[in-house]
Design a protein around this motif. Structure first.
Motif, PDB file in Angstrom:
ATOM      1  N   ASP A  46       0.815  -1.215   0.000  1.00  0.00           N
ATOM      2  CA  ASP A  46       0.000   0.000   0.000  1.00  0.00           C
ATOM      3  C   ASP A  46       0.848   1.265   0.000  1.00  0.00           C
ATOM      4  OD1 ASP A  46      -2.418  -1.306  -0.077  1.00  0.00           O
ATOM      5  OD2 ASP A  46      -2.678  -1.344   2.099  1.00  0.00           O
ATOM      6  N   ARG A  47       1.954   1.236   0.699  1.00  0.00           N
ATOM      7  CA  ARG A  47       2.791   2.434   0.765  1.00  0.00           C
ATOM      8  C   ARG A  47       3.387   2.764  -0.597  1.00  0.00           C
ATOM      9  NH1 ARG A  47       7.197   3.604   5.593  1.00  0.00           N
ATOM     10  NH2 ARG A  47       7.826   5.704   4.925  1.00  0.00           N
ATOM     11  N   LYS A  48       3.801   1.752  -1.344  1.00  0.00           N
ATOM     12  CA  LYS A  48       4.330   1.983  -2.684  1.00  0.00           C
ATOM     13  C   LYS A  48       3.235   2.498  -3.609  1.00  0.00           C
ATOM     14  CE  LYS A  48       8.006  -1.493  -2.395  1.00  0.00           C
ATOM     15  NZ  LYS A  48       8.549  -2.756  -2.977  1.00  0.00           N
ATOM     16  N   ALA A  49       2.026   1.953  -3.474  1.00  0.00           N
ATOM     17  CA  ALA A  49       0.919   2.431  -4.295  1.00  0.00           C
ATOM     18  C   ALA A  49       0.612   3.891  -3.989  1.00  0.00           C
ATOM     19  CB  ALA A  49      -0.322   1.565  -4.060  1.00  0.00           C
ATOM     20  N   LEU A  50       0.672   4.275  -2.712  1.00  0.00           N
ATOM     21  CA  LEU A  50       0.428   5.669  -2.344  1.00  0.00           C
ATOM     22  C   LEU A  50       1.502   6.580  -2.933  1.00  0.00           C
ATOM     23  CD1 LEU A  50      -1.136   7.807  -0.818  1.00  0.00           C
ATOM     24  CD2 LEU A  50       0.149   7.214   1.248  1.00  0.00           C
ATOM     25  N   CYS A  51       2.745   6.117  -2.933  1.00  0.00           N
ATOM     26  CA  CYS A  51       3.810   6.905  -3.568  1.00  0.00           C
ATOM     27  C   CYS A  51       3.525   7.105  -5.057  1.00  0.00           C
ATOM     28  CB  CYS A  51       5.160   6.222  -3.376  1.00  0.00           C
ATOM     29  SG  CYS A  51       5.798   6.241  -1.682  1.00  0.00           S
ATOM     30  N   GLY A  52       3.008   6.071  -5.722  1.00  0.00           N
ATOM     31  CA  GLY A  52       2.649   6.195  -7.131  1.00  0.00           C
ATOM     32  C   GLY A  52       1.520   7.195  -7.340  1.00  0.00           C
ATOM     33  N   ILE A  53       0.524   7.188  -6.453  1.00  0.00           N
ATOM     34  CA  ILE A  53      -0.576   8.147  -6.539  1.00  0.00           C
ATOM     35  C   ILE A  53      -0.058   9.573  -6.371  1.00  0.00           C
ATOM     36  CG2 ILE A  53      -2.668   8.933  -5.372  1.00  0.00           C
ATOM     37  CD1 ILE A  53      -3.214   5.979  -4.673  1.00  0.00           C
ATOM     38  N   LEU A  54       0.816   9.774  -5.392  1.00  0.00           N
ATOM     39  CA  LEU A  54       1.385  11.108  -5.163  1.00  0.00           C
ATOM     40  C   LEU A  54       2.264  11.536  -6.332  1.00  0.00           C
ATOM     41  CD1 LEU A  54       2.285  10.905  -1.362  1.00  0.00           C
ATOM     42  CD2 LEU A  54       0.393  12.155  -2.430  1.00  0.00           C
ATOM     43  N   PHE A  55       2.966  10.587  -6.951  1.00  0.00           N
ATOM     44  CA  PHE A  55       3.793  10.915  -8.111  1.00  0.00           C
ATOM     45  C   PHE A  55       2.922  11.475  -9.236  1.00  0.00           C
ATOM     46  CE2 PHE A  55       6.147  10.046 -12.002  1.00  0.00           C
ATOM     47  CZ  PHE A  55       7.432  10.461 -11.679  1.00  0.00           C
ATOM     48  N   VAL A  56       1.781  10.855  -9.474  1.00  0.00           N
ATOM     49  CA  VAL A  56       0.864  11.345 -10.504  1.00  0.00           C
ATOM     50  C   VAL A  56       0.278  12.692 -10.095  1.00  0.00           C
ATOM     51  CG1 VAL A  56      -1.312  10.874 -11.703  1.00  0.00           C
ATOM     52  CG2 VAL A  56       0.329   9.032 -11.324  1.00  0.00           C
ATOM     53  N   LEU A  57      -0.064  12.854  -8.824  1.00  0.00           N
ATOM     54  CA  LEU A  57      -0.631  14.111  -8.346  1.00  0.00           C
ATOM     55  C   LEU A  57       0.358  15.266  -8.504  1.00  0.00           C
ATOM     56  CD1 LEU A  57      -2.850  15.708  -6.859  1.00  0.00           C
ATOM     57  CD2 LEU A  57      -1.839  14.928  -4.698  1.00  0.00           C
ATOM     58  N   TYR A  58       1.617  15.020  -8.207  1.00  0.00           N
ATOM     59  CA  TYR A  58       2.622  16.083  -8.282  1.00  0.00           C
ATOM     60  C   TYR A  58       3.054  16.383  -9.711  1.00  0.00           C
ATOM     61  CZ  TYR A  58       3.568  16.526  -3.259  1.00  0.00           C
ATOM     62  OH  TYR A  58       3.459  16.786  -1.923  1.00  0.00           O
ATOM     63  N   THR A  59       3.160  15.368 -10.552  1.00  0.00           N
ATOM     64  CA  THR A  59       3.751  15.552 -11.873  1.00  0.00           C
ATOM     65  C   THR A  59       2.725  15.614 -12.999  1.00  0.00           C
ATOM     66  OG1 THR A  59       4.007  13.168 -12.260  1.00  0.00           O
ATOM     67  CG2 THR A  59       5.799  14.313 -11.099  1.00  0.00           C
ATOM     68  N   ALA A  60       1.486  15.146 -12.771  1.00  0.00           N
ATOM     69  CA  ALA A  60       0.425  15.083 -13.796  1.00  0.00           C
ATOM     70  C   ALA A  60       0.754  14.116 -14.919  1.00  0.00           C
ATOM     71  CB  ALA A  60       0.133  16.477 -14.375  1.00  0.00           C
ATOM     72  N   ILE A  61       1.653  13.180 -14.682  1.00  0.00           N
ATOM     73  CA  ILE A  61       1.995  12.192 -15.700  1.00  0.00           C
ATOM     74  C   ILE A  61       0.796  11.272 -15.933  1.00  0.00           C
ATOM     75  CG2 ILE A  61       2.918  10.521 -14.051  1.00  0.00           C
ATOM     76  CD1 ILE A  61       5.106   9.868 -16.073  1.00  0.00           C
ATOM     77  N   PRO A  62       0.517  10.858 -17.165  1.00  0.00           N
ATOM     78  CA  PRO A  62      -0.575   9.893 -17.386  1.00  0.00           C
ATOM     79  C   PRO A  62      -0.324   8.593 -16.629  1.00  0.00           C
ATOM     80  CG  PRO A  62       0.090  10.913 -19.458  1.00  0.00           C
ATOM     81  CD  PRO A  62       1.090  11.347 -18.429  1.00  0.00           C
ATOM     82  N   TRP A  63      -1.411   7.979 -16.191  1.00  0.00           N
ATOM     83  CA  TRP A  63      -1.280   6.755 -15.403  1.00  0.00           C
ATOM     84  C   TRP A  63      -0.486   5.682 -16.138  1.00  0.00           C
ATOM     85  CZ3 TRP A  63      -2.493   6.777 -10.433  1.00  0.00           C
ATOM     86  CH2 TRP A  63      -3.461   7.664  -9.969  1.00  0.00           C
ATOM     87  N   GLU A  64      -0.711   5.546 -17.438  1.00  0.00           N
ATOM     88  CA  GLU A  64      -0.049   4.473 -18.181  1.00  0.00           C
ATOM     89  C   GLU A  64       1.448   4.700 -18.347  1.00  0.00           C
ATOM     90  OE1 GLU A  64      -2.170   7.178 -21.237  1.00  0.00           O
ATOM     91  OE2 GLU A  64      -2.508   6.338 -19.223  1.00  0.00           O
ATOM     92  N   PHE A  65       1.915   5.943 -18.074  1.00  0.00           N
ATOM     93  CA  PHE A  65       3.340   6.250 -18.206  1.00  0.00           C
ATOM     94  C   PHE A  65       4.061   6.278 -16.859  1.00  0.00           C
ATOM     95  CE2 PHE A  65       2.162   8.819 -22.224  1.00  0.00           C
ATOM     96  CZ  PHE A  65       2.148   7.648 -22.959  1.00  0.00           C
ATOM     97  N   LEU A  66       3.403   5.804 -15.810  1.00  0.00           N
ATOM     98  CA  LEU A  66       4.041   5.773 -14.498  1.00  0.00           C
ATOM     99  C   LEU A  66       5.287   4.899 -14.560  1.00  0.00           C
ATOM    100  CD1 LEU A  66       3.649   6.719 -11.531  1.00  0.00           C
ATOM    101  CD2 LEU A  66       2.519   4.538 -11.098  1.00  0.00           C
ATOM    102  N   PRO A  67       6.475   5.448 -14.255  1.00  0.00           N
ATOM    103  CA  PRO A  67       7.722   4.684 -14.432  1.00  0.00           C
ATOM    104  C   PRO A  67       7.763   3.427 -13.561  1.00  0.00           C
ATOM    105  CG  PRO A  67       8.178   7.030 -14.142  1.00  0.00           C
ATOM    106  CD  PRO A  67       6.736   6.831 -13.811  1.00  0.00           C
ATOM    107  N   GLN A  68       7.924   2.292 -14.183  1.00  0.00           N
ATOM    108  CA  GLN A  68       7.978   1.022 -13.452  1.00  0.00           C
ATOM    109  C   GLN A  68       9.244   0.906 -12.618  1.00  0.00           C
ATOM    110  OE1 GLN A  68       5.436  -1.611 -13.646  1.00  0.00           O
ATOM    111  NE2 GLN A  68       4.399   0.268 -14.274  1.00  0.00           N
ATOM    112  N   GLU A  69      10.319   1.555 -13.069  1.00  0.00           N
ATOM    113  CA  GLU A  69      11.590   1.427 -12.343  1.00  0.00           C
ATOM    114  C   GLU A  69      11.564   2.102 -10.980  1.00  0.00           C
ATOM    115  OE1 GLU A  69      12.003   4.704 -15.513  1.00  0.00           O
ATOM    116  OE2 GLU A  69      11.194   2.674 -15.335  1.00  0.00           O
TER     117      GLU A  69
END
Length: 271
Positions: free
Chosen positions: A40-63
């Motif tokens: 859950d913590r990693k998923a929350l970091c991913g949500i915040l990454f999208v919120l801060y950067t506005a990157i499309p969900w499908e382009f969320l960096p897997q690395e």
């Protein structure tokens, strides 16, 4: 972001201690469990990454280890439906209230237009953008500019329609002895809320209204109180995902709004 500061989408231990108890517990199936659930913590970091950067969900960096964009999207949706972001916002308001950092002597209300490029519920022809589809962010903040409640409507909705809705959306804030605090002493608003009906409604709930009147010259002095809401809206739109509404689903955009309001409260608490 200053040099040496941690990345804003990395959830600190102290913030995670507040969020983790609010998350719904999901039991893994004993039969046909499938792949292991993303932390859950990693998923929350991913949500915040999208919120801060506005990157499309499908382009969320897997690395980065945040999992897939679709997984993070589903967690944002499920946690919003479970009321996690509202409870987090209320929890942080209570901590600010206990620390004496909420100014209940006054509140300020205003709204801001954002473009809605994909349309969807709670959009409408924007009167400030050549009737293109848009939405409105409505915000009410206490005297220091800390957001107490936020809401989303179509871009063609009058500001006054959300006045009482936002006042009623202010959660009961605990943190001190006695009854929870829910109402500021007075409310400041600009000419967009100028109507005697709205003034009577605000008086009826025990709040003294200070609403600028149309047709009167500027320089009434109310601006020295109303400027804080402009700063709050600017802080809300500092999250790039909120500058333009990319979501067709209104609940996903509202989830981002409530999460951003909670993060603003968190910053005030730790700084």
């Amino acid at each position: 972001m200053r040099k040496g500061e941690p990345l804003p989408w990395i959830v600190s231990d102290s913030l995670w201690e507040r969020i983790e108890p609010l998350l719904p517990k999901v039991q893994r199936r004993t039969r046909h469990p499938g792949r292991k659930r993303l932390d859950d913590r990693k998923a929350l970091c991913g949500i915040l990454f999208v919120l801060y950067t506005a990157i499309p969900w499908e382009f969320l960096p897997q690395e980065l280890g945040f999992g897939s964009g679709m997984t993070c999207w589903r967690r944002l949706r499920d946690w919003h439906q479970a009321g996690v972001w509202n409870r987090l916002h209320q929890l942080l308001l209570a901590e600010l209230h206990a620390a004496g950092r909420l100014d209940w002597s006054k509140a300020v209300i205003d709204s801001s237009h954002v473009r809605a490029l994909k349309g969807g519920p709670k959009t409408g022809p924007s009167p400030v953008d050549r009737a293109k589809p848009g939405s409105k962010h409505h915000v009410i903040a206490e005297g220091h500019g800390i957001p107490l409640a936020v809401s989303l409507t179509g871009g063609n909705r009058n500001d006054g329609t959300q006045l009482m809705a936002l006042i009623k959306a202010i959660p009961p804030v605990r943190g001190r002895r006695g009854r929870p605090r829910k109402r500021p002493a007075c409310l400041y608003a600009d000419r967009g809320y100028d109507h005697d009906l709205y003034r009577r409604q605000v008086w009826h709930v025990g709040i003294r209204p200070h609403i600028a009147r149309r047709g009167t010259p500027h320089g009434s002095g109310l601006g020295i109180h109303r400027w804080v809401i402009e700063r709050t809206i600017a802080l809300l739109h500092w999250f790039r995902r909120l500058r333009i509404r990319w979501e067709i689903r209104d609940d996903i955009h509202e989830a981002f709004m409530t999460l951003a309001a909670a993060i603003i409260c968190w910053r005030r608490l730790v700084r």
